[in-house]
Write a protein that holds these residues in place. Structure first.
Motif: not given
Length: 242
Positions: A153-157, A136-149
């Motif tokens: 987190x991974x690089x800085x951590x 669903x389009x809202x799921x796409x937005x959520x997935x991109x939020x998770x990827x960016x987050x």
């Protein structure tokens, strides 16, 4: 072990696969890892002077001294949570369907188009709910939020852990402050997306999908698919029915 079919019939009902067994496993790794990271990140972040607000946790757990609490929290946050999340991400990438899986989130134009039609339906400008793909389009937005987050987190951590545990001064001193800001930004994005995903899953309309994940079934009834992801369901039925 053969891959589960996308379509099956059972007890006179038609089902379409939502979660592969490996995808369900990835979900659980991510869930446990995220929970550990979140719960241990809070006491590491919220400090008053030199006293951690969770200092009494060590005594409550029967540990010998309060510093053991900080050490335990640090180990869980820096190693256990991230490693579990990394395993979940690797599993998800390894088992993603090349056509209907993670590649779907790159179709930004289609996502915007479907989201526009969903909005028209919600505001009464369209009578029927628009056929939607696997995401669903809202799921796409959520997935991109998770990827960016997760990336932030991974690089800085990684830099923060190298400095904290191995005393590696790779970059200038001010870099730690910059990486800390990136880490907090990534955490904010990620843990705003997380409750959104949780809320979406517990909506009554999504109970069949939630039950599928929790009970490790993987399959959801065709009626749910036709109501929420009609475009994907029709393609699977066209390919999968005898």
């Amino acid at each position: 072990m053969p891959a589960p079919p996308l379509y099956k019939t059972e007890g006179g009902k038609e089902y379409i696969l939502r979660f592969k067994p490996a995808t369900q496993l990835a979900h659980w790794f991510l869930l446990v890892g995220m929970t550990i990271s979140f719960l241990t990140g809070l006491p590491m972040f919220f400090k008053f002077g030199e006293k951690n607000i969770f200092d009494g946790l060590g005594l409550a757990l029967g540990l010998a001294t309060n510093p053991s609490t900080g050490q335990l929290i640090s180990i869980l946050h820096d190693w256990v949570g991230p490693v579990l999340m990394l395993i979940g991400v690797l599993i998800a990438l390894a088992v993603s369907d090349k056509k209907f899986g993670l590649r779907e989130i790159s179709k930004i134009g289609e996502t915007v188009k479907v989201l526009t039609e969903v909005a028209r339906y919600r505001f009464g400008a369209r009578k029927d709910y628009p056929p939607t793909p696997f995401y669903h389009p809202l799921q796409v937005l959520w997935v991109w939020g998770v990827i960016i987050g997760l990336l932030l987190l991974g690089i800085s951590g990684l830099f923060l852990v190298l400095e904290k545990w191995f005393y590696m001064q790779i970059l200038p001193p001010w870099w730690r402050g910059f990486m800390s800001i990136l880490h907090m930004t990534g955490a904010f994005i990620f843990f705003v997306a997380l409750p959104m995903h949780f809320l979406m899953s517990i909506f009554p309309t999504n109970w069949p999908m939630l039950k599928s994940q929790l009970l490790l079934k993987g399959y959801v009834e065709k009626e749910w698919w036709m109501a929420h992801h009609k475009a994907y369901a029709e393609e699977v039925l066209k390919r999968g029915r005898p």
